[in-house]
Write a protein that holds these residues in place. Structure first.
Motif, PDB file in Angstrom:
ATOM      1  N   ASP A 176     121.186 112.678  74.265  1.00 20.17           N
ATOM      2  CA  ASP A 176     121.078 111.629  75.285  1.00 20.17           C
ATOM      3  C   ASP A 176     122.403 110.875  75.343  1.00 20.17           C
ATOM      4  O   ASP A 176     122.595 109.835  74.710  1.00 20.17           O
ATOM      5  CB  ASP A 176     119.927 110.679  74.926  1.00 20.17           C
ATOM      6  CG  ASP A 176     119.596 109.694  76.041  1.00 20.17           C
ATOM      7  OD1 ASP A 176     120.472 109.428  76.883  1.00 20.17           O
ATOM      8  OD2 ASP A 176     118.455 109.186  76.062  1.00 20.17           O
ATOM      9  N   GLU A 226     113.761 102.361  74.178  1.00 19.74           N
ATOM     10  CA  GLU A 226     112.420 102.907  74.399  1.00 19.74           C
ATOM     11  C   GLU A 226     112.480 104.431  74.520  1.00 19.74           C
ATOM     12  O   GLU A 226     111.691 105.153  73.908  1.00 19.74           O
ATOM     13  CB  GLU A 226     111.821 102.310  75.674  1.00 19.74           C
ATOM     14  CG  GLU A 226     111.636 100.805  75.649  1.00 19.74           C
ATOM     15  CD  GLU A 226     110.247 100.387  75.223  1.00 19.74           C
ATOM     16  OE1 GLU A 226     109.547 101.207  74.612  1.00 19.74           O
ATOM     17  OE2 GLU A 226     109.877  99.237  75.513  1.00 19.74           O
ATOM     18  N   ARG A 227     113.418 104.909  75.340  1.00 18.97           N
ATOM     19  CA  ARG A 227     113.473 106.337  75.668  1.00 18.97           C
ATOM     20  C   ARG A 227     113.775 107.199  74.440  1.00 18.97           C
ATOM     21  O   ARG A 227     113.207 108.291  74.285  1.00 18.97           O
ATOM     22  CB  ARG A 227     114.543 106.558  76.743  1.00 18.97           C
ATOM     23  CG  ARG A 227     114.624 107.978  77.262  1.00 18.97           C
ATOM     24  CD  ARG A 227     115.593 108.073  78.421  1.00 18.97           C
ATOM     25  NE  ARG A 227     116.988 107.845  78.067  1.00 18.97           N
ATOM     26  CZ  ARG A 227     117.701 106.780  78.399  1.00 18.97           C
ATOM     27  NH1 ARG A 227     117.151 105.788  79.083  1.00 18.97           N
ATOM     28  NH2 ARG A 227     118.971 106.670  78.041  1.00 18.97           N
ATOM     29  N   THR A 228     114.630 106.712  73.567  1.00 18.45           N
ATOM     30  CA  THR A 228     114.968 107.491  72.377  1.00 18.45           C
ATOM     31  C   THR A 228     113.848 107.507  71.350  1.00 18.45           C
ATOM     32  O   THR A 228     113.859 108.315  70.423  1.00 18.45           O
ATOM     33  CB  THR A 228     116.227 106.922  71.701  1.00 18.45           C
ATOM     34  OG1 THR A 228     115.987 105.549  71.340  1.00 18.45           O
ATOM     35  CG2 THR A 228     117.446 107.006  72.626  1.00 18.45           C
TER      36      THR A 228
END
Length: 380
Positions: A298, A325-327
């Protein structure tokens, strides 16, 4: 300092001590007021301008208070270590902890450039406003920073004076003071490691944990528990169990604070949200996100979260939150907090504390960590 009443206004058990941790914190608020009243009287005897501008602000900040968690944990350590009888030394230790916390927060706000603390302007901001309001010469911000450093120093001096008086009068005074002395040095080491990591662009998970432990975990929970145990004359096995419990609970507290710094509500926390994200300050949350982002490719998250680049504008902070949040970093930190809370309770189980004190400790861990795990629910 005049004799401080031990339990005249608070519930007491048959041995004469506060019945609960909450009662101890209420009593400490009263004793803190008495100590501050005396210190303010002495300050005015010394110099009225100093008393008004500096001592008065330190007194007001300390009275405004926070969670008083350190006092509550000191009480748990005292009771778990077999403490009974007059709680006066414990209450004075709690007041000293509140004053050293005042020092730490005032200095921390100067170093971090934070503008809000406990729902009001930070000390250096308030002093800069005074400079401008009174038409003083020179730079208001430089004056505010310099005067706030002195205010923090004064809070530490008051804390040291009170702890010295308490240790000199306590049967286990040398042991009590050894804990206090170690705590002060750990705080300075933690603050320096925090500054050094920022300047060096550090991003490692282990370094983040080291800083969190030194800067907050030790003096928030481990040392208060050990201070209480020292006052009680607890044996080494009990003290070791309390240290282990305190380190876990203190680290859980700091990791929760990091999450609140990223995702919290300033109206509830009383301090800014997002400052650490803008500066990409090294926290366990940030370090985990960087590690996970790199592992999954990412690149956007890595670019946003990497240290050593200029501070982000306000509009970019939401992107940082999204990356956390995404990780999956936020979920990892939540799981780590729950694990630490459970470990704290297991270690505390190795003491001689009765069931009532264990329940109080469990409730404090839940309050500090912001989680109620299965083990915490069972204990409470």
């Amino acid at each position: 300092m005049r004799e401080l009443r031990s339990a005249a206004e608070e519930p007491a058990d048959r041995a004469g001590g506060p019945l609960t941790a909450d009662a101890a914190t209420r009593a400490v608020r009263r004793v803190l007021g008495e100590v501050l009243d005396e210190r303010m009287s002495q300050a005015y005897d010394l110099d009225a301008v100093f008393a008004r501008d500096v001592a008065g602000r330190v007194s007001a900040f300390a009275r405004r208070g926070g969670k008083r968690l350190r006092t509550a944990f000191a009480w748990c350590g005292w009771r778990a270590g077999g403490g009974t009888g007059d709680p006066g030394p414990l209450l004075r230790t709690g007041v000293a902890l509140e004053l050293v916390q005042t020092c730490a927060l005032v200095h921390d706000d100067v170093m971090d450039g934070s503008h809000l603390r406990r729902g009001a302007p930070s000390m250096h901001v308030d002093l800069a406003r005074m400079h401008r309001a009174e038409g003083m010469t020179g730079g208001a911000e430089a004056f505010g920073h310099s005067a706030a450093v002195l205010a923090g120093d004064l809070a530490l001096a008051w804390a040291d004076d009170l702890m010295t008086e308490t240790a000199l009068a306590a049967p286990n005074g040398p042991r009590l003071y050894q804990e206090w002395r170690a705590m002060r040095e750990e705080m300075v080491a933690g603050q320096y490691r925090d500054l050094q990591a920022q300047a060096a662009g550090a991003s490692g998970v282990e370094e983040a944990l080291t800083i969190a432990t030194l800067k907050s975990a030790l003096y928030t929970v481990e040392r208060p528990l050990a201070l209480g145990a020292s006052l009680a004359g607890a044996d080494e096995a009990v003290t070791a169990a309390l240290r282990a419990a305190g380190r876990c609970a203190g680290l859980a507290f700091q990791l929760r604070d990091d999450l609140l710094g990223a995702f919290g509500d300033p109206a509830l926390t009383g301090k800014p949200v997002g400052d650490d994200l803008r500066a990409r300050k090294l926290t366990y949350l940030l370090a985990v996100a960087l590690e996970l982002g790199a592992a999954t490719g990412d690149e956007e998250a890595v670019a946003l979260l990497s240290p050593g680049v200029p501070a982000l504008p306000e509009r970019a902070v939401e992107g940082v939150r999204a990356a956390l949040e995404r990780t999956g970093a936020r979920d990892v930190v939540e799981a780590k907090i729950a694990e630490l809370a459970d470990s704290a309770l297991r270690h505390f189980g190795g003491t001689d504390a009765d069931d009532a004190v264990r329940r109080e400790f469990a409730a404090l861990v839940a309050r500090a960590s912001g989680v109620t795990t299965r083990q915490v629910r069972e204990a409470v």
